[in-house]
Structures are given as structure tokens and as C-alpha cells.
Scaffold this active site. Sequence first.
Site, PDB file in Angstrom:
ATOM      1  N   ASP A   1       0.883  -1.313  -0.033  1.00  0.00           N
ATOM      2  CA  ASP A   1      -0.084  -0.033   0.146  1.00  0.00           C
ATOM      3  C   ASP A   1       0.890   1.164   0.094  1.00  0.00           C
ATOM      4  OD1 ASP A   1      -2.177   1.951   0.655  1.00  0.00           O
ATOM      5  OD2 ASP A   1      -3.338   0.251   1.047  1.00  0.00           O
TER       6      ASP A   1
ATOM      7  N   HIS B   1      -3.373   4.254  -3.732  1.00  0.00           N
ATOM      8  CA  HIS B   1      -2.724   3.664  -2.700  1.00  0.00           C
ATOM      9  C   HIS B   1      -1.208   3.071  -3.190  1.00  0.00           C
ATOM     10  CE1 HIS B   1      -5.768   3.186   0.358  1.00  0.00           C
ATOM     11  NE2 HIS B   1      -6.727   3.317  -0.739  1.00  0.00           N
TER      12      HIS B   1
ATOM     13  N   GLU C   1     -10.577   4.324  -3.629  1.00  0.00           N
ATOM     14  CA  GLU C   1     -10.458   5.618  -3.299  1.00  0.00           C
ATOM     15  C   GLU C   1      -9.455   6.349  -3.992  1.00  0.00           C
ATOM     16  OE1 GLU C   1     -10.708   5.122   1.622  1.00  0.00           O
ATOM     17  OE2 GLU C   1      -8.826   4.261   0.528  1.00  0.00           O
TER      18      GLU C   1
END
Lengths: 553, 550
Positions: A216, A270, A335
Site C-alpha cells: 500500500d 494507494h 479511493e
Amino acid sequence: MKLLALVALVLAITHSPAEALWPQPQSVATGSSTLLLSPGFQITVQGNHVPGDLLAAVGRTKQLLVSDKLERLVVGRGAVDAPSFRAAKVLSRLTLSLGKGASFASLTSEAQKAPEERDEAYHLIIPKDGSGASITANSTLGLFRGLTTFSQLWYEHANTVYTVSAPVTIEDRPAYPYRGLMLDTARNFFPVSDIKRTLDAMSWVKINQFHWHIVDSQSFPLVVPGFTDLSAKGAYSSSQTYSLSDVRDIVSYAGARGIDVMVEIDTPGHTAIISQAHPDFVACAEASPWATYANEPPAGQLRFVDATVTKYIADLFTEVAKMFPSTLFSTGGDELNTNCYDIDGPTQAALNASGSTLEQALDVFTQKTHDALKAKGKTPVVWEEMVLVHNVTLSKDTPVLVWISSDNVKAVAEAGHKLIHAASDYFYLDCGGGGWVGNFPSGNSWCDPFKTWQRSFSFDPVANLTAEEAKLVLGGQQLLWTEQSGPQNLDPVVWPRAASSAELFWTGPGGNVSAALPRLHDLAYRFRQRGVNAISLQPEWCALRPGACDLTA
Amino acid sequence: MRLIAVLFAVAHVSGVLALWPLPRSLETGTNALKLASNFDVQIDIPHAPSDLKDAVSRTKSLLKSDKLGRLVVGRGASDHNTLQRSGSLRTLRVSLTPGSPVRSITEEARLAIGTRSEGYTLQIPSDGSSATLTANSTLGLLRGLTTFGQLWYEASGEIYTMEAPVSITDSPAFPFRGFMLDTSRNFFPVADIKRTLDAMSWVKMSQFHWHVVDSQSFPLEVPGYTELASKGAYDSSMVYSPKDVEDIVAYAGARGIDVMIEIDTPGHTAIISAAHPEHIACAQESPWTTFANEPPAGQLRIASPATTNFTAGLLSAVARMFPSSLLSTGGDELNTECYVQDAETQADLKASGQTLEQALDVFTRATHAAIRAEGKTPAVWEEMVLEHNVTLGNDTVVMVWISSANAAAVAARNFRLVHGPSDYFYLDCGAGEWIGDDVANSWCDPFKTWQKSYTFDPLANISASQAHLVLGGEQLLWTEQSGPENLDSIVWPRAASSAEVFWSGPGGDLNTALPRLHDLAFRLRQRGVKAIQLQPMWCALRPGQCNIDS
């Protein structure tokens, strides 16, 4: 005889030990006879070419039968059963065999099949007269699930291993083919031994999918051949990496326990940590204020408009795909932050030059990276935004992980995608631990409150779905994001809670919380005996008195 | 030279930041200083107590075994060059100020609350000449050794600090800095308690509040009352014998910790009915929600002279097991419906002509007189002052738990108080309801973060003239959902939050505290305590970068 009758009556009044099975089998019939396990108890597998990993599973099962040493959870513990030992019959053999026409393949290879192709059904019979017990199935994987069930039936007292619920007849198979657990090893690192212990615990509740969110924005612990600069510069330290041999070790350990490993390389968001090795590939790397550019620090997303970056990621996927035998590979997709690209000069320049929009560029990136995986025989898996927020081309067979809210399941199903339940409002194990962002004393966890096992257990996988849409549900999983976790609290945060969805997706929804609690206590106690730090769900006073600590008791 | 200057600038961000609790007065430099391979601690005290010598040995052992890399990107690997030119510290000289009595740490730690001497002065020159630690008591020396043990890091085989010289003058803001553990809802082996005592001592906590028994189990073996444990413990292996208690109390004392035992009365006593059904009203009555705040129901028959005598005798016997001057008799969550429906209690009240409150007063006076006869000062939960009309000695210590808003009312009644409010200090909140068949949240939701505890003001709404009544405070772990499996992870590093509030005083800055707390958590892990991660490690290595406003 009067004493024995009294004991039997007590046993009947207290809960039946068959209640200790987790997940609850689809069909189970038990008696009330005590049956002892012979000190020389043997498990034999009938047939030729028995796979080594099945024999190893048999060996582990025999070991657990001896080492569990779990006293039954009743007031007085195993001592209340002791009077029934003298007249009890003794079981000296369990035989495993495949059904007619079936032939042995390795447990590992059967576990690594596509979810819909896995055969996990089994049939278990334990007569009460001491004659041989049997497990039959049409697959090695099914035999393995039966062994797991068998090992949950036994208690120990005074050096005697026994059950008080013989005879036992079980017909069992899972309601859903995907029953998972996700672990994030990027926010904080977990040594291989912690992952292996977790895989053991998963297998004991028949979870069949390890979703490994391995990298990540915070760290890149995966050593990828040809891309070793990512971990060399992006791991927390050289000792906090997963080497090729670590991955092989974990994947084979999982496979031998009936678990497939789906790796996730989350893209294009990410990915801040990739900027350590390749600053040119990442937009808004560590940009401040992070809250403008990412949902958590540090900010940083792949410059997917750049063809070089797209090619690089496709090649990275190809290489990672070679490391993991699973048919499933998650490319992430959650996201994505558009502010990050608005302020990124190279991204804006490339968009201008090509005349495409950000969404169009995302579509190109997604298609190319997914094509690379498909060329390696993988089925890409994505987070829900790739379907619900973005306008990208996805194959209909792309399974979608629903995480933001269980309310979004319907929309994913309506889009015609297979789906995996992973909703934060039911299945996030990290919720409720308070805010972790600094200088924020009033901060609560964003997904407050804590998701109790009861909450997860009450989930309905087909809520609001039509019969046709319901067929798209592959199963589901609980998830641990590790901003506030590490090896120190891995077991207590995960267990026994993650067993909740394991039963939900094996047994099917609609389970009764009151009836489940004593079984879950039993599982947690057994886990502790096996070296997994499952937490206490209640005071032991309650664990020994089923129902006495219910709200209405 | 330029390289070194840069290194110093970086080092300054994160070195002294590692002390927890923060000393009251602290000056540090920017020089590197190594610990010499033959480093030793010299005790300049004739006939030094053996527990001081042991504390020195433990400190020396930790200096070697901590092996903690500095929490900066690169973990201190770049300190190597600087260290080649730095001085080496060979000696720490430990002494008492002239005229100070030479008493053991254990004796000093068990002095009455408010009379303990914990101050110390620590000087570490940067040139390698001897460091000095002085105090007025061996307890102060222990606190200074604890500070010394937090100053050092390891990289490339060297143990070093980047902040010499160091000059510290330190003493606590409040004397009661505690941690409460409930060993009744679920049992904790002695080894878990000892590990917790070690961790407590590393953040200079002074008080272990041991909520040893409750309605669910009675794991304490009390001489003369052994039937309570033999019938009320979860198992014969889940009992604290008198020898275990001696062991724990001695282990605590040697680490500067006093053990305040609590025998919660008259509520929270259902399990006594297993051995003495005659003493318990509404034992395991159903529905429990009518008779208790959690199952099982059951309370001492306070109106019965026999039960009062029994309880006074029990408390006397317990008092003799624990050397502390404090003993908590509990007194929380008394349920009146239990007595309303108890025929024996109603008959006793009728016979004596007393109200329930009058009977409670008689009971409380009798039991408190019993422990006072053993030299103890009683501690009680807040309801004994705020809800009931009972006679309490002026020196009774009152523990505030229901809400921080209640502290002022206790102070207004002129009682000494210990802060343990659920809205700041309950470590168990936020993990969901544990009652079966109930999909609900924990009653004291949300989870109390370290940041929340850290912002607690011990003197809020308390007048200057009453401020002296505040003895300190504690974080508390009720164990309905805890056991040995999650003891460390639920307690640490959060419990360190109040340890600093009550040592350094309130008003600490969250921004500068977080890197120090990360450092403490990493050090606790090196020492075998499973303190959890407060943030991703990316944040731990980059102070400030994961703040809400960064």
C-alpha cells in the site's frame, strides 16, 4: 446405574457437545453416548496415490486430537463427564475414502481452483458402538473439511479423549464458495510465522481464501523478481520483506490447508511508496495537506495517464502473477483521488496531449493491466468503485469486492458482476479502535462502532437481491486493515470474530446468535489450546453457562 | 562538518522526545555519547538495599537487551559516523543526598500515599565523565534509573544517545498513578500480572489497583476463608494463593509499586453464594437485569449482623495479606431491588427497625473499622459518597468512575479522590456489547484513545483550595472481554497516557507526545510487552506527518 442415568440427564440439560462445531454443518445428527478415542487411534486413507498434503493433514489432525486437551465448557468442566467413561465404547479407527469414480488430486491443487469449481462437500459418520468412523467425499478438499470437523468433536479429561454425543452423522457442504479473510501487511508488517498461524486458524473454521493486501502507500514489503527496487526502497526495513521463497512458503502452507491465496497489488491509488524507487511514476507523492490528496497519509497515486507507467504496472502484474498460483488477482481500485491529478503537471500535460479525460485514461490503464493478468490466466478482482464510481471497461466475470457499504451490493449485482461481501459496516475488524491520526483527541474510528461477531453473524448475503442477482454472490470475508495492528494484536483483533463470517458463508445466513454463542466460546477456547490468542467474548462464568448472560436471561 | 550538523538537526527532532513520562525539568544537548562496553553503575550508598541493587542490575540488562533503533527513517544507520568521534560513558554514579534515610525501594513505595519521595536528579555530561543520579530516597533513584533506561538506542552494535549532555530534575505532579486490573471476570496468571507490573514501572506508575474478585469468580485464597476460592474460583488452577500474593506484592514493591487490593462490597459478590448462600441476596436471580448491572446478580445481605461480621472478618484477613496502607472496599452499583425482593433482608430490617440506607451505614462502618484495626485506610467507589448516606472517615479515598463530571462533587465533600472516570480512562470501552443475544455497542462507547486520556484535566472544576484532594488517577481494565490473550494489546501503550498526565501534569501537547509514545511502544515491544501500533510504521518514523492537519 442410577448415577449414570443422572449424568446423562445432566448432559441432556446442558448443551449438547455437538454444538461445538464451527461452522455448523448443513446437516448434523448426534446422540448422547460417550465414546472414547483409543490411545492407539488410527486414521487411514483408502485408495492409491494418496496425495502427500492429505497425509500431512491426517498427521496434523491426529496431533491435535492429542494436544488440544480441551475440557468441555460446562460447570465442573470435564469432571462431570468422567463417570460415563467406564461404560463407554472406544473408537480406534477413522477411514477416509473418495466416492465412486473420484480420484485423488492434491489438496493444494483442489484448493487453488477457481472458487466455483471447488468441491468441499463431505460425509462423516461416527457410530456409537466403537466400530470404525468414516469420512467420504468426492475430493481431497472435501476429505480435509471432514477432518477439520472431526477434530472439533473431542474433549479431554483425565488423559481421556472423548465425545459425549455419539453417534454422529454429518452431511456437509458450503453455502458459498468464497469464504475469506483479508490481511493488510503494508500499514504494519507481519512476519511469515504470524501469517502461517493465521492460515492455520482460518483452516480450522473452513475459510478457503486468504486475500493478501500485501502493499500500500506506506510500505512495499513484496520482493518481486525484476522489480526488487520497490521493496529495497519501499519496505520498512530489509528484514520486513516477503521474499520469493517466503511467498512460496506461505502459498504452499495455505494450499495444504485448503486455502487459496489471492494477492492484491492495489492500483492506481494507494501507491505512494512506489515513488521511493520511481518518483516519476507517482503523482502528488507525499503532498501536503494529505487530507486533500488521499484518505490517509501519505498521498501518492500512479500517473496512469503515462503509457510508461501503464506498461510498468502491467509488467509488474505479470511478474507478481507468476508468484501466485491462484486464479484470482486483485488489482484494487479503491479511493482514487482526483485532486491529486488536478495539481499534477505531468498528468495534466499528458491529458492535454492525448485529448482524453482522466476517466478515459483510467479505462485504458485498467484494460491494459487487466489484459496482462488475463494473459497469465488470472481473473482480475476489483474494489467496488471500479464499477460504481468509475466508467471503466471490465469483463463481466470480474468479481467485485464491496467494501464501502453493504448498501452498495445491490448496485454491483445490478451491473451484472459477481461479488464478494466485504462491507465495512459488517466485516471490518479494525473499526472502533479510535482515530489513529495524530493531534486529533476527539477522533473516533471512521467506521465506528466496533463490529461485534454478532453484527457480522447477522449479515444477509442476499438482502435486496433478486434470485438471479443472488447467484452472483461468491461469498464474503472479514478484513483487517492494520493502521492500529501488528503482530502484537493480530490474534486478539481477528479471533474469534473472523469465525463469524466463516460460518455465515459456509452454513448460510439466518443463524441464531443465542445458539451460536456457546459454540463460538468453544471455538475460542480450542483456538487458545492451539496457540492462537483468541480473546474472551464474555466472563468465563458466562462461557460455562450457555444463555445465562443473554440479555433476557 | 556539514554532514554532522545535519545529523544533529535531525536527531534533535526525535531523541529526548523518547522519555515517557516527560520529566518536569529537562535540558539536553546535541552531542552523541556512547555507552562504553564496560559501562557500569556504581552505587555510592553504604549498605545499599538489595532491591536497589536488583533495580540497577535490571537497568544494566535492559541497556543491552533493548536493542531499539531510533525511530527515524533509516533507524539510526546513519549515526555510525558520528558515533566514531563521540565520547564514551563508563560510569553512572548513584547516591542518596546526604542525610537521607537508607530504606528499601519496597518500603518507600508502600509509604502512605502523599508521603512518598519520588524525585531525582540525573546529570549526563557529554564528555564521557561520570553521569550522576541523586535522590532523597531509593524510590527516587529507581525513578531516575527508569529515565536513564529510556535514553539509549542501538545501531551498528553501539548503544548511544544523540542528546548529551542531559540534565534532568524530576518529581511527580501526583502521587497516585495507577492501573486497575479485574482478575475476576476472566483470570490472569501471575506471570501476566508481573509483566504488567514491569511495564507499569517503566512509565513510573506507583499504584496497582487489583480488583481481584467480583460476582463471577473469587480467585483469591484467603486464610480462614479458603472455601470462597475453592468454591468460587473458575478452577483450582485459577487461584491466587497467599504465596502468589506475596510474590506479586514483593515483585511490585521492588519496582516502586504499591498494591491496593479491592474486595468489592456489598454488591458484586454473587460468587460468595457458592460457599455461603446464607450471606447473599438475589443470588443468580433472573432476570439479572432487574437485580444487577451484569450477570450474575447477587449482593451481600447488609442488614444481617452475621453477614456483616463475616465480611468484616474476611476484610481483616485480606488486609493482613497486603502491606499497602490502602484497601478498597468497593461500594459501586448497589442494586436496591435485590434487597426489596429478599425476604431475609426485609425480615432483618424489620427486626432492627432500620432502613436499607441505615443498614448500609452500619455495614460500612463495621467493615471499615475492621480494616482500620489492621492499619488500613479505606478506598471506596464514588457512589458511597454521592449516592449513599454512609459515615466515612475523613481520610477515605474516593475513586471516581461513573463520569469525570462527578469529581468536583466528591472534592466538594472534602474527600481525597482518585480519577478513574469511564469517559476518559476505561480501557475496555468500544469493543461492542458482550451480553449474549444483543447486537449493541459497549455501554461506555466509544473506545478511549490515548489522545482522549491525555487531554484529561485532573483539576477541572476543582477549586484551588480543594486541589490538594486530588491524589492522581488510573486507567482501568474490566475484563469481560479480556484475558491473557489481549491484556498487553488492550492496555499498552494506552495506559501510559495517564501515567504521563499524573506524573508530568496536565496540558501536554499531543503533537510532541505522539513520537515519544511511539518510542515507548517500540521499546515496550523490545522488552516483551505486546504494545500495539498506534499508527502505520510509516508515521512512526516521520513525526507529525500523520497528524490531522499535516
